[in-house]
Design a protein around this motif. Structure first.
Motif, PDB file in Angstrom:
ATOM      1  N   LEU A 113       1.036  -1.227  -0.059  1.00 10.71           N
ATOM      2  CA  LEU A 113       0.056   0.151   0.228  1.00 10.71           C
ATOM      3  C   LEU A 113       0.942   1.328  -0.022  1.00 10.71           C
ATOM      4  CD1 LEU A 113      -2.808  -1.013   2.588  1.00 10.71           C
ATOM      5  CD2 LEU A 113      -3.028  -0.746   0.008  1.00 10.71           C
ATOM      6  N   THR A 114       2.195   1.257   0.773  1.00 10.61           N
ATOM      7  CA  THR A 114       2.612   2.426   0.842  1.00 10.61           C
ATOM      8  C   THR A 114       3.934   2.641   0.043  1.00 10.61           C
ATOM      9  OG1 THR A 114       4.101   1.402   2.780  1.00 10.61           O
ATOM     10  CG2 THR A 114       1.883   2.809   3.199  1.00 10.61           C
ATOM     11  N   LEU A 115       4.527   1.497  -0.235  1.00 11.62           N
ATOM     12  CA  LEU A 115       5.942   1.397  -0.996  1.00 11.62           C
ATOM     13  C   LEU A 115       5.785   0.872  -2.474  1.00 11.62           C
ATOM     14  CD1 LEU A 115       8.407  -0.099   1.644  1.00 11.62           C
ATOM     15  CD2 LEU A 115       7.773   2.456   1.123  1.00 11.62           C
ATOM     16  N   ARG A 116       4.416   0.617  -2.745  1.00 15.69           N
ATOM     17  CA  ARG A 116       3.988   0.049  -4.026  1.00 15.69           C
ATOM     18  C   ARG A 116       4.547  -1.163  -4.158  1.00 15.69           C
ATOM     19  NH1 ARG A 116      -0.589   2.076  -4.142  1.00 15.69           N
ATOM     20  NH2 ARG A 116      -0.809   4.607  -3.865  1.00 15.69           N
ATOM     21  N   GLU A 117       5.191  -1.988  -3.385  1.00 13.70           N
ATOM     22  CA  GLU A 117       5.858  -3.523  -3.630  1.00 13.70           C
ATOM     23  C   GLU A 117       4.809  -4.409  -4.096  1.00 13.70           C
ATOM     24  OE1 GLU A 117       8.134  -4.310  -0.282  1.00 13.70           O
ATOM     25  OE2 GLU A 117       9.669  -2.794  -0.726  1.00 13.70           O
ATOM     26  N   LYS A 118       4.644  -4.798  -5.258  1.00 19.69           N
ATOM     27  CA  LYS A 118       3.722  -6.120  -5.482  1.00 19.69           C
ATOM     28  C   LYS A 118       3.658  -7.022  -4.756  1.00 19.69           C
ATOM     29  CE  LYS A 118       3.012  -4.128 -10.330  1.00 19.69           C
ATOM     30  NZ  LYS A 118       2.999  -4.372 -11.683  1.00 19.69           N
TER      31      LYS A 118
END
Length: 295
Positions: A113-118
Motif C-alpha cells: 500500500l505504501t511502497l508500491r511493492e507488489k
C-alpha cells in the motif's frame, strides 16, 4: 565468519533471548501502566548503554542520522510497546504470541500500500491461510473478556508491520536508536496514567531482566537484516511463538487452548513455509544478478 552466518546467529540469539519476555510481564504482577512505564524506561536505558558502548563519542551522530523517519519509527514503537503489554495482560500468552507472529503478513500488505511493492500470488495465499489460523485462535474469545486482549495483540501486529516497513524503507540507516526513543515515549505515556510506579521488591528483578532482554534481543534482530535477507530472519521469528508459549506453560502453568494450538500451528507452519519460499526466491534472484554482473 561470513556475513550470512553472523546474521543467522544474531537472529537466533535475539529470538531465544526474547522468548521469556511475555512471562516476565506477567511475573511483575502490577498494573499494566506501571509495567509499561518500567518496561519502556529500562528498554530505553539499555539500548542507550549499548549505543554508547558501540559508538562511544559518535553516539549522538548515530541518533541524529535517524532523521524524521526514525522519529516516526520511535513513536510507533512506543505505542506498540503499550499495546503488547495490554495484550499480555488481557489475554493468554499463547494467543498474544500467535497473533503477533503474523506481522510479516502485515509488512507485505503495508509495503504494497505504501511502497508500491507488489505482493506475489504466494503472498496472498499465505495471507488467507494465516488469517484463517488467526480466526481460529480468536474465535474462542468472541464475546468473552479475552477478546480485548486479542484485539490489542492484533493492533500490535499491525503496528509492527508499519515499523518494519519503515525500517526497510530506510534500510541504509542504523535504526537501533529508535528503540530508545520508543521506550521513552512508552514510559512518558504510562507515567500519565499509572496509578503508581512503585513495584513490589520481588518484581524489581523481573523488570530489570525485561530491560536487559529487550535491549539485547531487539538490537540483534534489528541489525540481523544487514547481514542476511530479511525473509530468512522471518523464518526464525516464529520460534519465539513456540518458545514463549512453552515457557509460560512450564513456569505459570498457562496451557494454550485447543484453538490456540490448532490456529497457532497453522500460522507458524504457514509463516515458516512462506519465509522459506521468500528466502529461496531472494537467493535465486541474487545469483542471477551476480551471474549477469559477471557477464
Amino acid at each position: 565468519m561470513t556475513n550470512h552466518l553472523k546474521g543467522l546467529l544474531m537472529s537466533f540469539i535475539g529470538v531465544i533471548i526474547l522468548s521469556p519476555d511475555s512471562l516476565l510481564i506477567r511475573l511483575v504482577d502490577a498494573d499494566s501502566w506501571t509495567v509499561l512505564f518500567w518496561r519502556g524506561l529500562l528498554m530505553s536505558i539499555g539500548v542507550t548503554i549499548l549505543l554508547l558502548f558501540t559508538y562511544r563519542s559518535k553516539t549522538i551522530d548515530e541518533i541524529k542520522k535517524i532523521g524524521r523517519g526514525g522519529l516516526w519509527i520511535g513513536l510507533l514503537h512506543g505505542v506498540m510497546t503499550g499495546t503488547f503489554v495490554f495484550a499480555i495482560m488481557l489475554t493468554s500468552i499463547a494467543n498474544t504470541l500467535v497473533i503477533i507472529s503474523i506481522s510479516p503478513i502485515f509488512i507485505a500488505i503495508i509495503s504494497w500500500l505504501t511502497l508500491r511493492e507488489k505482493a506475489s500470488l504466494v503472498t496472498w495465499l499465505a495471507m488467507i491461510v494465516v488469517f484463517i489460523g488467526i480466526y481460529i485462535v480468536m474465535s474462542a474469545n468472541f464475546g468473552g473478556k479475552n477478546l480485548v486482549g486479542d484485539l490489542f495483540a492484533l493492533i500490535t501486529a499491525i503496528l509492527m508491520g508499519f515499523v518494519f516497513t519503515l525500517v526497510r524503507k530506510y534500510k541504509t540507516i542504523n535504526m537501533v536508536p529508535t528503540m530508545s526513543i520508543g521506550g521513552i515515549i512508552a514510559a512518558l505515556i504510562a507515567l500519565i496514567f499509572a496509578p503508581t510506579i512503585a513495584l513490589k521488591p520481588e518484581a524489581i528483578i523481573y523488570v530489570i531482566s525485561m530491560g536487559v532482554i529487550l535491549s539485547i534481543s531487539f538490537s540483534l534482530i534489528t541489525l540481523a537484516p544487514r547481514y542476511m535477507p530479511a525473509a530468512e530472519v522471518g523464518m526464525i521469528m516464529p520460534l519465539e511463538t513456540v518458545l514463549g508459549t512453552l515457557i509460560a506453560w512450564k513456569v505459570i502453568h498457562e496451557a494454550p487452548s485447543s484453538n490456540a494450538i490448532i490456529g497457532g500451528t497453522i500460522v507458524v507452519v504457514t509463516l515458516f513455509c512462506y519465509a522459506w519460499y521468500s528466502a529461496n526466491l531472494a537467493s535465486k534472484e541474487q545469483k542471477q544478478k551476480s551471474n549477469f554482473d559477471v557477464k
